[in-house]
Motif scaffolding. Structure first.
Motif, mmCIF file in Angstrom:
data_model
loop_
_atom_site.group_PDB
_atom_site.id
_atom_site.type_symbol
_atom_site.label_atom_id
_atom_site.label_comp_id
_atom_site.label_asym_id
_atom_site.label_seq_id
_atom_site.Cartn_x
_atom_site.Cartn_y
_atom_site.Cartn_z
ATOM 1 N N PHE A 1 60.021 53.630 53.028
ATOM 2 C CA PHE A 1 59.532 52.861 51.883
ATOM 3 C C PHE A 1 58.151 53.415 51.556
ATOM 4 N N ILE A 2 58.031 54.081 50.406
ATOM 5 C CA ILE A 2 56.764 54.722 50.059
ATOM 6 C C ILE A 2 56.195 54.057 48.809
ATOM 7 N N THR A 3 54.915 53.665 48.850
ATOM 8 C CA THR A 3 54.274 53.178 47.628
ATOM 9 C C THR A 3 53.243 54.205 47.202
ATOM 10 N N LEU A 4 53.178 54.416 45.905
ATOM 11 C CA LEU A 4 52.385 55.504 45.360
ATOM 12 C C LEU A 4 51.646 54.972 44.132
ATOM 13 N N THR A 5 50.326 55.064 44.108
ATOM 14 C CA THR A 5 49.593 54.728 42.874
ATOM 15 C C THR A 5 49.142 56.035 42.249
ATOM 16 N N PHE A 6 49.363 56.142 40.947
ATOM 17 C CA PHE A 6 49.080 57.417 40.275
ATOM 18 C C PHE A 6 48.854 57.182 38.787
ATOM 19 N N ASN A 7 48.472 58.243 38.103
ATOM 20 C CA ASN A 7 48.229 58.169 36.661
ATOM 21 C C ASN A 7 49.259 58.982 35.904
ATOM 22 N N ALA A 8 49.709 58.457 34.778
ATOM 23 C CA ALA A 8 50.617 59.195 33.900
ATOM 24 C C ALA A 8 50.447 58.641 32.501
ATOM 25 N N LYS A 9 50.971 59.375 31.502
ATOM 26 C CA LYS A 9 50.804 58.960 30.113
ATOM 27 C C LYS A 9 51.492 57.617 29.863
ATOM 28 N N ASP A 10 52.747 57.501 30.338
ATOM 29 C CA ASP A 10 53.475 56.249 30.170
ATOM 30 C C ASP A 10 54.496 56.109 31.301
ATOM 31 N N ILE A 11 55.227 55.001 31.301
ATOM 32 C CA ILE A 11 56.173 54.740 32.392
ATOM 33 C C ILE A 11 57.256 55.814 32.440
ATOM 34 N N LYS A 12 57.728 56.243 31.273
ATOM 35 C CA LYS A 12 58.762 57.283 31.199
ATOM 36 C C LYS A 12 58.306 58.550 31.933
ATOM 37 N N GLU A 13 57.078 59.020 31.634
ATOM 38 C CA GLU A 13 56.562 60.223 32.285
ATOM 39 C C GLU A 13 56.395 59.986 33.782
ATOM 40 N N GLY A 14 55.950 58.762 34.122
ATOM 41 C CA GLY A 14 55.796 58.414 35.530
ATOM 42 C C GLY A 14 57.117 58.509 36.268
ATOM 43 N N GLU A 15 58.186 58.008 35.652
ATOM 44 C CA GLU A 15 59.504 58.039 36.300
ATOM 45 C C GLU A 15 59.985 59.473 36.512
ATOM 46 N N ILE A 16 59.728 60.337 35.507
ATOM 47 C CA ILE A 16 60.133 61.748 35.652
ATOM 48 C C ILE A 16 59.379 62.392 36.813
ATOM 49 N N LYS A 17 58.059 62.137 36.877
ATOM 50 C CA LYS A 17 57.252 62.693 37.970
ATOM 51 C C LYS A 17 57.755 62.226 39.338
ATOM 52 N N ILE A 18 57.991 60.913 39.457
ATOM 53 C CA ILE A 18 58.401 60.364 40.753
ATOM 54 C C ILE A 18 59.755 60.941 41.164
ATOM 55 N N ASN A 19 60.652 61.095 40.198
ATOM 56 C CA ASN A 19 61.953 61.673 40.508
ATOM 57 C C ASN A 19 61.797 63.095 41.051
ATOM 58 N N GLU A 20 60.922 63.879 40.424
ATOM 59 C CA GLU A 20 60.643 65.237 40.906
ATOM 60 C C GLU A 20 60.068 65.218 42.325
ATOM 61 N N MET A 21 59.092 64.330 42.547
ATOM 62 C CA MET A 21 58.455 64.243 43.873
ATOM 63 C C MET A 21 59.480 63.903 44.946
ATOM 64 N N CYS A 22 60.388 62.969 44.615
ATOM 65 C CA CYS A 22 61.419 62.576 45.581
ATOM 66 C C CYS A 22 62.293 63.773 45.899
ATOM 67 N N TYR A 23 62.710 64.466 44.858
ATOM 68 C CA TYR A 23 63.660 65.554 45.035
ATOM 69 C C TYR A 23 63.028 66.715 45.793
ATOM 70 N N LYS A 24 61.743 67.016 45.452
ATOM 71 C CA LYS A 24 61.097 68.190 46.039
ATOM 72 C C LYS A 24 60.569 67.950 47.437
ATOM 73 N N LEU A 25 60.075 66.734 47.710
ATOM 74 C CA LEU A 25 59.359 66.543 48.976
ATOM 75 C C LEU A 25 59.745 65.273 49.732
ATOM 76 N N LEU A 26 59.776 64.142 49.021
ATOM 77 C CA LEU A 26 59.822 62.872 49.756
ATOM 78 C C LEU A 26 61.172 62.621 50.422
ATOM 79 N N ALA A 27 62.251 62.952 49.711
ATOM 80 C CA ALA A 27 63.580 62.721 50.283
ATOM 81 C C ALA A 27 64.256 64.056 50.548
ATOM 82 N N ASN A 28 65.249 64.039 51.386
ATOM 83 C CA ASN A 28 66.089 65.210 51.604
ATOM 84 C C ASN A 28 67.426 64.908 50.924
#
Lengths: 83, 83
Positions: free
Chosen positions: A43-70
């Protein structure tokens, strides 16, 4: 925009979870015999900055795929909300 | 009644989270500089039997307090739903 993401990572159902099995036995010994299955994830909580929620969701999905999850053995889901 | 619990365990805000800091640096190097804070916790799913949701919630709360979480340094929350 300040955003907060909550990310839930769990092993896929087909993958064995020895850590969950150990927790299950420990709970059985503590007096909880009615358990079917225990599965352990992250369970990971992440505070960050992005233009809007849509951009935030795209970023988080990338982070999960690249690093956080296998993605081979783990599933992930997440919620992004405004802070 | 068959129930499913989702348990989210996270370190209290006042407790340092070195694992979260390492993930933050790794994400920074991967090209995500806009992160404020990353905190790592546990996500446990549990399928079990209880008379009703109320009894299920009481059981899960006991399990968290006795074994799953360390109430001195960790906070936990959970959802119990019917399967």
């Amino acid at each position: 925009m300040r955003l907060k993401a909550e990310i839930y990572i769990s092993l896929k159902n087909t993958v064995a979870d020895p850590q969950g099995q150990v927790i299950k036995s420990a709970l059985n010994s503590l007096g909880y015999p009615d358990l079917e299955e225990v599965r352990m994830g992250k369970f990971i909580t992440l505070t960050f900055n992005a233009k809007d929620i849509k951009e935030g969701e795209i970023k988080i999905n990338e982070m999960c795929y690249k690093l956080l999850a296998n993605p081979i053995i783990e599933d992930y889901k997440f919620i992004v909300k405004e802070l």
